[in-house]
Design an enzyme around this catalytic site. Sequence first.
Site, short mmCIF file in Angstrom:
data_model
loop_
_atom_site.label_atom_id
_atom_site.label_comp_id
_atom_site.label_asym_id
_atom_site.label_seq_id
_atom_site.Cartn_x
_atom_site.Cartn_y
_atom_site.Cartn_z
N ASN A 462 -62.36 7.89 -59.55
CA ASN A 462 -63.53 8.72 -59.24
C ASN A 462 -64.69 8.29 -60.12
O ASN A 462 -64.54 8.19 -61.34
CB ASN A 462 -63.21 10.20 -59.49
CG ASN A 462 -64.42 11.10 -59.28
OD1 ASN A 462 -64.90 11.23 -58.16
ND2 ASN A 462 -64.92 11.69 -60.35
N GLU A 463 -65.81 7.99 -59.50
CA GLU A 463 -67.03 7.63 -60.22
C GLU A 463 -66.78 6.50 -61.22
O GLU A 463 -67.21 6.55 -62.37
CB GLU A 463 -67.60 8.87 -60.92
CG GLU A 463 -68.00 9.96 -59.93
CD GLU A 463 -68.58 11.21 -60.58
OE1 GLU A 463 -68.66 11.26 -61.82
OE2 GLU A 463 -68.96 12.13 -59.83
N ASN A 464 -66.07 5.49 -60.75
CA ASN A 464 -65.75 4.36 -61.62
C ASN A 464 -66.92 3.41 -61.83
O ASN A 464 -66.78 2.38 -62.50
CB ASN A 464 -64.54 3.60 -61.06
CG ASN A 464 -63.33 4.50 -60.94
OD1 ASN A 464 -62.97 4.92 -59.85
ND2 ASN A 464 -62.71 4.82 -62.06
#
Length: 857
Positions: A462-464
């Site tokens: 997530n949101e890397n």
Amino acid sequence: MMKIWTIPHPTLINTLSYQHISILAHSHIPHLHIYFPMKQYSFFILALFLPTLCFSQINYPEKTRLNEDWEFLRSDLGSIWEAVRPASKGNPETYPIWEKIDLPHCFNADDAVDPDVNYYQGPGWYRKFLDLNNPYPNGQTILHFEGAGQQTDVYIYTQLVSSHLGGYDEWQADITAAVREFLQSEDAKRFDGKIPLLVRCDNSRNTEQIPSDLSDFNVYGGIYRYLNLIYLPEAAFAAIRTDAVTDAAGKKGKITITPAFSMASETKEAVLTYRLFSPSGKLLTDKSVQITDPEYANESFSWEIAKPELWSPDAPGLYSCELTLSSGGETMTCCEVFGFRHFEFKEKGPFFLNGKRLLLRGTHRHEDHAGLGAAMTEDLIVKELKLIKDMGANFIRLGHYQQSRIVLEQCDRLGILVWEEIPWCRGGLGGEFYRRMATEMLTHLIEQHRNHPSVILWGLGNENDWPNDFSTFDVQEIRAFMAELHHLAHRLDDSRLTTIRRCDFCKDIVDVYSPSIWAGWYRGVYTDYKEISYSEMQRVSRFLHAEWGGDSHARRYAENSYEGLSQVEKSKTADERSGDASFYAGIARASKDGDWSENYICDLFDWHLKEQETMPWLTGAAAWIFKDFSTPVRYENPVPYMNQKGVVERDLTPKEAYYVFQSYWADKPVLHIFGHTRPTRWGKEGEKKLLKVYANCETVELFLNGVSLGTKKRNSQDFPAAGLHWEVALKTGKNTLHAIGKKGKEILSDEIAFEYETRPFGKPAAIKTTVIDATDDYVWIEAELRDTNDVPCLDARNYFYFDSTGDGYLSVNQGTSTGSKKVQAQNGRARVKLIKNNGQNTVSIRSDGLETVFIRL
């Protein structure tokens, strides 16, 4: 045929290096059998020995939750000896002082939302003295942890038995040998037959561990899920995997059951009995298999079922398989449930379940609750999931880590499809240890939750695209590791798809991608939603929209919720970018310039939901988030340290937005007049005001002060409130609204009352206090900002600060609009609850720039 590896002390695996494991794997030591518990290195053991098989966590039939009679110390010890050394009352050895608690327990139940401190991140100790009575003479005694954060060590007396890294997966510690050795020692005599159990949990900051402390949620510490005591016979199940498959039409079903066993090397023979039951409880199969060699067993058992009852959100039919292992007069029985369903994400198109299009109507969930932190009881989890189902949701994303088995069990029973993911969230990508931990977490997630028919997506991150845990941020390295996780997920379970949210440079790696679209909150206006979503869908093979919505401060309303948003411009994209959650600088946006009122957020939700009904290509969307939750990165919010994007508060109190979703999604009849927690409206005398009813009724008639305003038909495309809105002048003083709705043959009604204030008001000049409810046990106090003419300041947003002294205490640090010692005013008001505790109390209420008020109670 399936080889069974066993080892007398499976927890010793935790002490082995990868070199040691490799040596063992290729050795020719006679009678060496490797047992693979769900532990710290289970993935690497499986990778070495069983590359094609991955087993799920079993459901232990008989377990004792160790909930009571614990002691807790929120600090570290100098050594383990400090926890068990002899200590006479009054002597220095009795320090430090331990606190009596029950499990589940979280270090941060209180301080996660305390506006005066950073939440505690460090070690904490738990102590309990066990009474053990294993009925199996040569069996195992197991401690089964359903989750503990974030790094855990288990001791029997002074002996370290097991260590585990990771706060969200299940694992177990075999204490059999350690207990036996302790009872044979001289030290055991002073404990009267009881076994000292010590557990050290540690949630210290460490950038080489996931999740990142940059994540928008607390990295909690403690034994915050259930800890179970389990007795196992010599021949026991180690894991049971179910694979239920069917074609899209649902005409043929096939179930394959694959058990794994833990057996002593002396075991001569065993009998495996399996019984298959339909969702209605009808016995379909009852067979037994003789196991004559302890090292071998049949690999799997399969049955075909014609026209199986299909699992779906509307009819979540669950089959079950009861397996019994018998050997030497001892038995162990386990029951696994499973469901037949077939799903498909069409390329550039919608989602299909069992051959029919299904719009995924979703939300999100964190394990977090008022007064508890992560330590939610089973009753609370069940209550929350039922509220989600009653809202009409059929899909949930579990953010951003493996959640309690109770959550998955409820999703199976209620018919809620699941996206579950590992906590690789923000910060970048660490080194070898970091990657090993992420890989292991994904393995455990799939091993332990793959039996659940509700699960359709494995989330890899997530949101890397969010850097700053490390000095370097290498896009290609992140892509390579994401691809590694993708391939691992498919090796372990090729029946589900992989997904991530918000990392555009990895969108081509996973099966399903969710871009960042926050129309009307972090970017643009909410009327941009459909156009932007269609554009984003065209950029990927399979699209799903996770995370949309915005914050609302419960009990805050506005007469003009768009005031201050005139500078917000339409946008071709609506992605959240660095700094968009800040109240400082950057472009004009609702998250910074809006009023966080329930009016605005209900309009935003209303618009999105009406548009989703007109998007035939849409797989689905999941609003962020169901319940407000604590986060260390949002100190300046109206309720400090809270992400307030939930449709219910942190204690599960519904906001008005909950009923917006119900009006679009719920099957049961719903009728709700907007503004149940709105005591006062304001404006000029004779000025027309908008009145709204959220309902799924065919028609609604609204009455103002007993006079009908007319009947309106519901039309989802008539914004706002699907056409159930009226504009009318209110009278100064008290007004009542009464609504009557019809849905089929059912008649529903709702009623509210409020004041209409026509006097103009200025800036706050004083605090007025009122006791609004009182019993022998508690008092509710409301504080209100008044101007120099003693008129309520109904648009004031000043912060209130509550404190008390005396015998009682304030119910604060709950992370709710009515349970915080620092809270931004809702229309010039705020309230707090005092627990009297049979004594004298003084409550102080202050607001910057105003005279502090004291109330003696």
